[in-house]
Scaffold this active site. Structure first.
Site, mmCIF file in Angstrom:
data_model
loop_
_atom_site.group_PDB
_atom_site.id
_atom_site.type_symbol
_atom_site.label_atom_id
_atom_site.label_comp_id
_atom_site.label_asym_id
_atom_site.label_seq_id
_atom_site.Cartn_x
_atom_site.Cartn_y
_atom_site.Cartn_z
ATOM 1 N N TRP A 14 0.797 -1.217 0.000
ATOM 2 C CA TRP A 14 0.000 0.000 0.000
ATOM 3 C C TRP A 14 0.834 1.274 0.000
ATOM 4 O O TRP A 14 0.360 2.340 -0.364
ATOM 5 C CB TRP A 14 -0.914 0.020 1.231
ATOM 6 C CG TRP A 14 -0.163 -0.273 2.503
ATOM 7 C CD1 TRP A 14 -0.045 -1.488 3.113
ATOM 8 C CD2 TRP A 14 0.588 0.645 3.298
ATOM 9 N NE1 TRP A 14 0.751 -1.385 4.242
ATOM 10 C CE2 TRP A 14 1.144 -0.079 4.378
ATOM 11 C CE3 TRP A 14 0.842 2.015 3.218
ATOM 12 C CZ2 TRP A 14 1.931 0.512 5.351
ATOM 13 C CZ3 TRP A 14 1.630 2.612 4.188
ATOM 14 C CH2 TRP A 14 2.165 1.863 5.238
ATOM 15 N N LYS A 44 -1.811 -8.195 -7.824
ATOM 16 C CA LYS A 44 -2.675 -8.275 -6.657
ATOM 17 C C LYS A 44 -2.248 -7.132 -5.717
ATOM 18 O O LYS A 44 -1.277 -7.268 -4.966
ATOM 19 C CB LYS A 44 -2.543 -9.645 -5.983
ATOM 20 C CG LYS A 44 -3.619 -9.909 -4.917
ATOM 21 C CD LYS A 44 -3.285 -9.159 -3.647
ATOM 22 C CE LYS A 44 -4.411 -9.171 -2.649
ATOM 23 N NZ LYS A 44 -4.245 -8.149 -1.594
ATOM 24 N N ASP A 89 -2.499 -4.260 -2.579
ATOM 25 C CA ASP A 89 -2.986 -4.271 -1.203
ATOM 26 C C ASP A 89 -4.472 -3.894 -1.191
ATOM 27 O O ASP A 89 -4.934 -3.104 -2.021
ATOM 28 C CB ASP A 89 -2.184 -3.269 -0.366
ATOM 29 C CG ASP A 89 -2.583 -3.294 1.090
ATOM 30 O OD1 ASP A 89 -2.035 -4.126 1.838
ATOM 31 O OD2 ASP A 89 -3.460 -2.487 1.482
ATOM 32 N N GLY A 142 7.013 -6.200 0.546
ATOM 33 C CA GLY A 142 6.270 -6.095 1.795
ATOM 34 C C GLY A 142 7.144 -6.482 2.971
ATOM 35 O O GLY A 142 8.378 -6.434 2.906
ATOM 36 N N SER A 143 6.520 -6.874 4.045
ATOM 37 C CA SER A 143 7.245 -7.186 5.267
ATOM 38 C C SER A 143 8.011 -8.498 5.127
ATOM 39 O O SER A 143 7.659 -9.373 4.327
ATOM 40 C CB SER A 143 6.275 -7.290 6.443
ATOM 41 O OG SER A 143 5.463 -8.446 6.318
ATOM 42 N N GLU A 192 11.335 -8.051 -2.144
ATOM 43 C CA GLU A 192 11.940 -6.900 -1.476
ATOM 44 C C GLU A 192 11.206 -6.713 -0.161
ATOM 45 O O GLU A 192 10.010 -6.399 -0.136
ATOM 46 C CB GLU A 192 11.849 -5.631 -2.324
ATOM 47 C CG GLU A 192 12.580 -4.464 -1.674
ATOM 48 C CD GLU A 192 12.668 -3.241 -2.569
ATOM 49 O OE1 GLU A 192 12.197 -2.167 -2.137
ATOM 50 O OE2 GLU A 192 13.206 -3.359 -3.684
ATOM 51 N N LEU A 193 11.939 -6.862 0.945
ATOM 52 C CA LEU A 193 11.303 -6.976 2.252
ATOM 53 C C LEU A 193 11.683 -5.810 3.161
ATOM 54 O O LEU A 193 12.021 -4.742 2.695
ATOM 55 C CB LEU A 193 11.674 -8.329 2.855
ATOM 56 C CG LEU A 193 11.394 -9.527 1.931
ATOM 57 C CD1 LEU A 193 11.844 -10.830 2.567
ATOM 58 C CD2 LEU A 193 9.929 -9.593 1.536
ATOM 59 N N CYS A 234 10.215 1.318 2.822
ATOM 60 C CA CYS A 234 11.107 0.231 3.244
ATOM 61 C C CYS A 234 12.569 0.657 3.260
ATOM 62 O O CYS A 234 13.379 0.046 3.962
ATOM 63 C CB CYS A 234 10.920 -0.993 2.353
ATOM 64 S SG CYS A 234 11.165 -0.686 0.599
ATOM 65 N N GLU A 259 11.638 -3.275 12.675
ATOM 66 C CA GLU A 259 11.198 -2.198 11.785
ATOM 67 C C GLU A 259 9.918 -1.567 12.333
ATOM 68 O O GLU A 259 8.938 -2.241 12.611
ATOM 69 C CB GLU A 259 10.954 -2.740 10.384
ATOM 70 C CG GLU A 259 10.585 -1.678 9.366
ATOM 71 C CD GLU A 259 10.365 -2.271 7.978
ATOM 72 O OE1 GLU A 259 10.719 -1.607 6.985
ATOM 73 O OE2 GLU A 259 9.829 -3.394 7.889
#
Length: 521
Positions: free
Chosen positions: A160, A184, A186, A235-236, A257-258, A291, A389
């Protein structure tokens, strides 16, 4: 609470965009809320796993024709998209702000990212995808060519916080490589990628090649991973592990990518005013919901006081508010769940002895999810925010005695996404940068220098991800590499007779080729 500004985007416009989402098999819908005031701005279909599978099948069928187009024709679509995007700037900024609650300057940043992605890959797609001669097994006698074919259908699970950059920007190299794509997004930010889909159709992208399915991640994630040929997730780290596990079960290639706990280092020779300005942008851009934003700052003791004073002065001067103009520096957090996490991190730290130098409060008078830019000191390892984080406008300030200590403490983290080094000596800064365990490091900038360098790969080390976006790697990950080798005149197969002599000749040939290769090209 003050009256929040209403969205410049009419409800009818959002309804029209919702009609572009892949048709669901039921009549359920998902409301989308504006963070500025928590009002419902529109509804999108609540897709099911069967919808996802059908969307992938349709994208695969449409991609068969799309992949047959000459690369130049696919590039023409993306170049038209680039120009149309610039022409529609205000429209997409309004949509982004409505969905995310970010400041307009932050929405502009990802708008420019999408334009840059279109320009870069439009300029380089032909070179990246053109078959390339490689060194053959036997010089002159083996012709070897590397080809790059589309993988088929790429699934993009986008977050998001940057709904244009991490959906449409990421789809561009996949599309140019000849793939179908299913995004897909958020649940809270579906309208931005739907806006991008609409514009791509206007620019000539065939119907069906790009699909957007809207719904809940836990329901749609695994069916998407199972059905596609490559999944890109941003995302996380926690959710990234779930995606990676599903990808492993289905043997689906993935790039992730986290999260990050990114550090900024202020060396003893840094210009503290410039460093403070960069640290403010790095820490509080997009209200810290980035991030690659900065959550830890290590300052050499010789400049610690001057940097702290400059940093706090600039942080306190930031304009925190809602608005669809450029009058504000920091916008809202996305929702109550994120606000609660930020509050919990700060409260836990304060209860255990941390000091709030500025900020540290929610601002419900501005909107339901606003939180002040916050700077903490006296943060110790047992505090939650020391190594977890936060993903909000919160940064911790630490004083160090040496550059070596700053490097060691930066690397003492499970994450390794982004870092920043500030010094007047560029060579020194670059040397320090190479010692940091982070996928991107910026010298005398917080994050934009590396993020904006589209010709270079971007991604994380350690728990911050797998794979890279941007650059040639950012397109080739969406291709299948194929080697075609043609042997001329002689064969590798040993003869029926004289195998010993053949073995001696082969060994001499290998020795000779080594000596020739050492002479250079």
């Amino acid at each position: 609470m003050a009256d929040a500004p209403s969205s410049p985007v009419a409800r009818e416009r959002f309804d029209a965009l919702a009609g572009l989402a892949f048709p669901p098999t039921n009549r359920d819908s998902l409301p989308v809320r504006a963070p500025y005031d928590d009002s419902v701005v529109g509804d999108v279909p609540l897709s099911t796993p069967d919808d996802v599978r059908t969307a992938v099948e349709d994208a695969r069928a449409a991609a068969d024709e799309w992949a047959s187009w000459p690369v130049e024709d696919r590039v023409a679509v993306i170049r038209r998209f680039h120009d149309a995007l610039l022409d529609r700037r205000e429209s997409i900024l309004d949509v982004i702000q409505t969905e995310t609650g970010k400041a307009r300057v932050d929405a502009l940043e990802e708008f420019l990212d999408a334009a840059t992605a279109a320009r870069y890959y439009g300029n380089h797609a032909k070179q990246v995808l053109t078959p390339t001669r490689r060194g053959g097994a036997i010089p002159l006698l083996t012709k070897t060519v590397e080809h790059h074919h589309p993988v088929g259908v790429v699934g993009i699970i986008s977050p998001w916080n940057y709904p244009l950059s991490l959906s449409i920007s990421e789809a561009i190299p996949a599309l140019l490589a000849g793939n179908g794509v299913v995004i897909k997004p958020d649940e809270g930010t579906p309208f931005t990628p739907l806006w991008g889909l609409e514009l791509l159709h206007e620019c000539g992208l065939p119907e069906g090649v790009l699909q957007v399915v809207t719904g809940e991640g836990p329901t749609l994630g695994e069916p998407l991973v199972e059905a596609v040929d490559h999944v890109s997730f941003t995302g996380s780290t926690e959710v990234g592990r779930i995606v990676a596990e599903a990808a492993g079960r289905h043997l689906t290639e993935c790039s992730l990518e986290l999260g990050g706990k990114n550090a900024l280092l202020v060396l003893d020779d840094a210009d503290v005013e410039k460093a403070a300005r960069g640290a403010v942008r790095g820490s509080f851009a997009n209200a810290g919901q980035l991030c690659i934003s900065i959550e830890r700052i290590y300052v050499h003791e010789s400049v610690a006081d001057d940097f702290r004073d400059a940093f706090l002065r600039k942080a306190r001067a930031l304009a925190l508010d809602a608005g669809y103009d450029y009058d504000h520096d920091v916008g809202s957090l996305l929702d109550g769940e994120l606000l609660a996490k930020v509050e919990a991190h700060v409260e836990d730290a304060v209860e255990q002895g941390a000091t709030v130098l500025t900020g540290g409060r929610a601002r419900p008078n501005l909107g339901p999810y606003f939180y002040e830019p916050t700077v903490l000191t006296d943060v110790t390892p047992e505090m939650t925010l020391a190594d977890e984080e936060t993903f909000g406008p919160v940064v911790s300030l630490y004083e160090v005695e040496s550059v070596s200590e700053a490097i060691e403490r930066t690397n003492d983290s499970a994450y390794g996404l982004n870092a920043s080094v500030w010094t007047k000596n560029e060579d020194r800064g670059e040397q320090v940068a190479t010692r940091l365990e982070a996928g991107t490091v910026n010298v005398n900038d917080a994050y934009l220098a590396a993020w904006g360098s589209f010709d270079a790969p971007m991604g994380g080390m350690k728990n911050s991800g797998i794979g890279r976006r941007h650059g040639r790697r950012g397109m080739r990950k969406y291709t299948e590499s194929q080697t075609v080798a043609t042997q001329r005149v002689v064969s590798f197969s040993p003869p029926k007779r004289g195998k010993r002599l053949w073995a001696e000749a082969a060994t001499v040939g290998v020795r000779l080729w080594k000596r020739i290769s050492e002479l250079g090209p």
